[in-house]
Write a protein that holds these residues in place. Sequence first.
Motif, PDB file in Angstrom:
ATOM      1  N   CYS A 103       1.022  -1.391  -0.142  1.00 54.48           N
ATOM      2  CA  CYS A 103      -0.157   0.045  -0.111  1.00 54.48           C
ATOM      3  C   CYS A 103       0.933   1.091  -0.014  1.00 54.48           C
ATOM      4  CB  CYS A 103      -1.194   0.096   1.194  1.00 54.48           C
ATOM      5  SG  CYS A 103      -2.226  -1.336   0.934  1.00 54.48           S
ATOM      6  N   ASP A 104       1.978   1.158   0.464  1.00 52.01           N
ATOM      7  CA  ASP A 104       3.089   2.422   0.459  1.00 52.01           C
ATOM      8  C   ASP A 104       3.754   2.403  -0.794  1.00 52.01           C
ATOM      9  OD1 ASP A 104       4.752  -0.013   0.926  1.00 52.01           O
ATOM     10  OD2 ASP A 104       5.519   1.193   2.898  1.00 52.01           O
ATOM     11  N   ASP A 105       3.746   1.398  -1.700  1.00 48.50           N
ATOM     12  CA  ASP A 105       4.208   1.465  -2.956  1.00 48.50           C
ATOM     13  C   ASP A 105       3.695   2.446  -3.914  1.00 48.50           C
ATOM     14  OD1 ASP A 105       5.313   0.770  -5.566  1.00 48.50           O
ATOM     15  OD2 ASP A 105       6.007  -1.045  -4.829  1.00 48.50           O
ATOM     16  N   LYS A 106       4.482   3.434  -4.692  1.00 50.95           N
ATOM     17  CA  LYS A 106       4.025   4.516  -5.568  1.00 50.95           C
ATOM     18  C   LYS A 106       3.102   3.899  -6.675  1.00 50.95           C
ATOM     19  CE  LYS A 106       8.306   4.910  -8.237  1.00 50.95           C
ATOM     20  NZ  LYS A 106       9.251   5.876  -8.719  1.00 50.95           N
ATOM     21  N   ALA A 107       3.335   2.646  -6.880  1.00 52.67           N
ATOM     22  CA  ALA A 107       2.555   2.102  -8.135  1.00 52.67           C
ATOM     23  C   ALA A 107       1.220   1.762  -7.620  1.00 52.67           C
ATOM     24  CB  ALA A 107       3.279   0.819  -8.709  1.00 52.67           C
ATOM     25  N   ALA A 108       1.057   1.746  -6.238  1.00 51.88           N
ATOM     26  CA  ALA A 108      -0.469   1.195  -5.779  1.00 51.88           C
ATOM     27  C   ALA A 108      -1.477   2.239  -6.160  1.00 51.88           C
ATOM     28  CB  ALA A 108      -0.228   0.736  -4.306  1.00 51.88           C
ATOM     29  N   THR A 109      -2.532   2.125  -6.647  1.00 55.92           N
ATOM     30  CA  THR A 109      -3.443   2.778  -7.165  1.00 55.92           C
ATOM     31  C   THR A 109      -4.870   2.768  -6.402  1.00 55.92           C
ATOM     32  OG1 THR A 109      -4.219   1.948  -8.984  1.00 55.92           O
ATOM     33  CG2 THR A 109      -2.674   3.333  -9.433  1.00 55.92           C
ATOM     34  N   PHE A 110      -5.126   1.526  -5.771  1.00 53.78           N
ATOM     35  CA  PHE A 110      -6.394   1.194  -5.138  1.00 53.78           C
ATOM     36  C   PHE A 110      -6.234   0.318  -3.931  1.00 53.78           C
ATOM     37  CE2 PHE A 110      -6.006  -2.205  -7.958  1.00 53.78           C
ATOM     38  CZ  PHE A 110      -6.274  -3.448  -7.426  1.00 53.78           C
ATOM     39  N   LYS A 111      -7.287   0.221  -3.135  1.00 54.91           N
ATOM     40  CA  LYS A 111      -7.163  -0.492  -2.114  1.00 54.91           C
ATOM     41  C   LYS A 111      -8.472  -1.199  -1.999  1.00 54.91           C
ATOM     42  CE  LYS A 111      -5.689   0.824   2.066  1.00 54.91           C
ATOM     43  NZ  LYS A 111      -5.409   1.448   3.440  1.00 54.91           N
ATOM     44  N   ALA A 112      -8.580  -2.512  -1.316  1.00 50.26           N
ATOM     45  CA  ALA A 112      -9.770  -3.495  -1.369  1.00 50.26           C
ATOM     46  C   ALA A 112     -10.541  -2.892  -0.400  1.00 50.26           C
ATOM     47  CB  ALA A 112      -9.347  -4.931  -1.687  1.00 50.26           C
ATOM     48  N   LEU A 113     -11.889  -2.645  -0.733  1.00 48.42           N
ATOM     49  CA  LEU A 113     -12.946  -2.181   0.129  1.00 48.42           C
ATOM     50  C   LEU A 113     -13.589  -3.480   1.003  1.00 48.42           C
ATOM     51  CD1 LEU A 113     -14.756   0.824  -1.163  1.00 48.42           C
ATOM     52  CD2 LEU A 113     -13.475   0.736   0.664  1.00 48.42           C
ATOM     53  N   GLU A 114     -13.859  -4.466  -0.313  1.00 44.13           N
ATOM     54  CA  GLU A 114     -14.631  -5.681  -0.046  1.00 44.13           C
ATOM     55  C   GLU A 114     -14.220  -6.789  -0.982  1.00 44.13           C
ATOM     56  OE1 GLU A 114     -19.402  -7.190   0.111  1.00 44.13           O
ATOM     57  OE2 GLU A 114     -18.595  -5.018   0.607  1.00 44.13           O
ATOM     58  N   ILE A 115     -14.086  -7.994  -0.445  1.00 41.34           N
ATOM     59  CA  ILE A 115     -14.032  -9.053  -1.436  1.00 41.34           C
ATOM     60  C   ILE A 115     -15.124  -9.972  -1.693  1.00 41.34           C
ATOM     61  CG2 ILE A 115     -12.178 -11.101  -1.979  1.00 41.34           C
ATOM     62  CD1 ILE A 115     -10.801  -8.375  -1.640  1.00 41.34           C
ATOM     63  N   LYS A 116     -15.422 -10.285  -2.929  1.00 41.66           N
ATOM     64  CA  LYS A 116     -16.584 -11.042  -3.532  1.00 41.66           C
ATOM     65  C   LYS A 116     -16.265 -12.552  -4.037  1.00 41.66           C
ATOM     66  CE  LYS A 116     -19.993  -7.490  -2.932  1.00 41.66           C
ATOM     67  NZ  LYS A 116     -21.011  -7.949  -1.990  1.00 41.66           N
ATOM     68  N   SER A 117     -17.096 -13.220  -4.096  1.00 42.62           N
ATOM     69  CA  SER A 117     -16.751 -14.631  -4.877  1.00 42.62           C
ATOM     70  C   SER A 117     -16.629 -14.008  -6.597  1.00 42.62           C
ATOM     71  CB  SER A 117     -17.903 -15.429  -4.754  1.00 42.62           C
ATOM     72  OG  SER A 117     -17.935 -16.046  -3.570  1.00 42.62           O
ATOM     73  N   ILE A 171     -22.334  -9.071  -9.574  1.00 45.33           N
ATOM     74  CA  ILE A 171     -21.353  -8.525  -8.783  1.00 45.33           C
ATOM     75  C   ILE A 171     -21.771  -7.093  -8.148  1.00 45.33           C
ATOM     76  CG2 ILE A 171     -19.032  -7.637  -8.209  1.00 45.33           C
ATOM     77  CD1 ILE A 171     -19.301 -10.624  -8.568  1.00 45.33           C
ATOM     78  N   GLN A 172     -21.955  -6.789  -6.952  1.00 49.22           N
ATOM     79  CA  GLN A 172     -22.786  -5.544  -6.493  1.00 49.22           C
ATOM     80  C   GLN A 172     -21.797  -5.180  -5.464  1.00 49.22           C
ATOM     81  OE1 GLN A 172     -25.259  -4.177  -8.004  1.00 49.22           O
ATOM     82  NE2 GLN A 172     -25.348  -2.419  -6.724  1.00 49.22           N
ATOM     83  N   CYS A 173     -21.015  -4.263  -5.601  1.00 51.12           N
ATOM     84  CA  CYS A 173     -20.134  -3.578  -4.504  1.00 51.12           C
ATOM     85  C   CYS A 173     -20.619  -2.607  -3.663  1.00 51.12           C
ATOM     86  CB  CYS A 173     -18.743  -3.274  -5.279  1.00 51.12           C
ATOM     87  SG  CYS A 173     -17.572  -4.565  -5.784  1.00 51.12           S
ATOM     88  N   PRO A 174     -19.970  -2.390  -2.490  1.00 56.19           N
ATOM     89  CA  PRO A 174     -20.401  -1.127  -1.605  1.00 56.19           C
ATOM     90  C   PRO A 174     -20.246   0.049  -2.366  1.00 56.19           C
ATOM     91  CG  PRO A 174     -18.400  -1.986  -0.831  1.00 56.19           C
ATOM     92  CD  PRO A 174     -18.895  -2.997  -1.811  1.00 56.19           C
ATOM     93  N   ALA A 175     -21.059   1.020  -1.671  1.00 56.38           N
ATOM     94  CA  ALA A 175     -21.028   2.520  -2.261  1.00 56.38           C
ATOM     95  C   ALA A 175     -19.649   2.798  -1.876  1.00 56.38           C
ATOM     96  CB  ALA A 175     -21.876   3.167  -1.370  1.00 56.38           C
ATOM     97  N   GLY A 176     -18.912   3.715  -2.822  1.00 53.07           N
ATOM     98  CA  GLY A 176     -17.630   4.151  -2.665  1.00 53.07           C
ATOM     99  C   GLY A 176     -16.594   3.522  -3.363  1.00 53.07           C
ATOM    100  N   THR A 177     -17.255   2.116  -4.077  1.00 48.70           N
ATOM    101  CA  THR A 177     -16.307   1.369  -4.913  1.00 48.70           C
ATOM    102  C   THR A 177     -16.025   2.240  -6.104  1.00 48.70           C
ATOM    103  OG1 THR A 177     -17.056  -0.499  -4.026  1.00 48.70           O
ATOM    104  CG2 THR A 177     -16.269  -0.592  -6.225  1.00 48.70           C
TER     105      THR A 177
END
Length: 218
Positions: free
Chosen positions: A83-97, A105-111
């Motif tokens: 997450c502290d790598d300058k190449a990282a651009t996103f973080k996982a909010l939720e993991i689904k099958s 696929i219905q992700c949470p608000a803010g995705t």
Amino acid sequence: MTQPGSTPPRPRRGAGCLQSLVVLAVILGLAYGASKVFGDKDSSSKASSSSSASDGKGGSWEVGDCGGPDPENKPDGYRAFDCDDKAATFKALEIKSASILPNAIQCPAGTDLIIQVSRVFGSGDDKKSSGIPTNTVCGRNLSDAHPGDAGAGGGQLVKGDCITSTAKEIACAEAGSDAFKVLDLVDDKEQCPAATTEPMQLMMAMGRPYNVICGGKV
């Protein structure tokens, strides 16, 4: 899967972030077409073509893991980064099958982006066609750009978004007099809240968790 004669990759993990390579395909694109019975536009899955190395857990992701574009697999490839790598651009909010039905696929608000993770077996050109979907990452940008926020005009349709009279999502800041706000997403028109002025019936789509957009005046 490790090829004969090769050395298995060693998993490394930083704080909350995967270190191994994974294959990801963005599967956003769930807008709506025009007609009184509204139909989905084509939802596309852009397949990545790079290889995947095991992370010791079968290629799984966890909430809080980070990733970004894979420089060796342009334009649609993604991989995991600290997450502290300058190449990282996103973080996982939720993991689904994983699902073969993008509408399911219905992700949470803010995705801000939805990414399908695949494990790839083989080497060379075989990597382009042997990916097996394992799960789906609902990602939020690490930058200040968040098109998936309610009303911002991007991502999946969620309550608080704005749409035109033909059910096309737009940014609420750009909404005109013919625009509507999404008050709810339901199965039947009778389930819409009382403030609904334009219940929009969608054409049937396998896997989608709603059939009606409950629109109210902006």
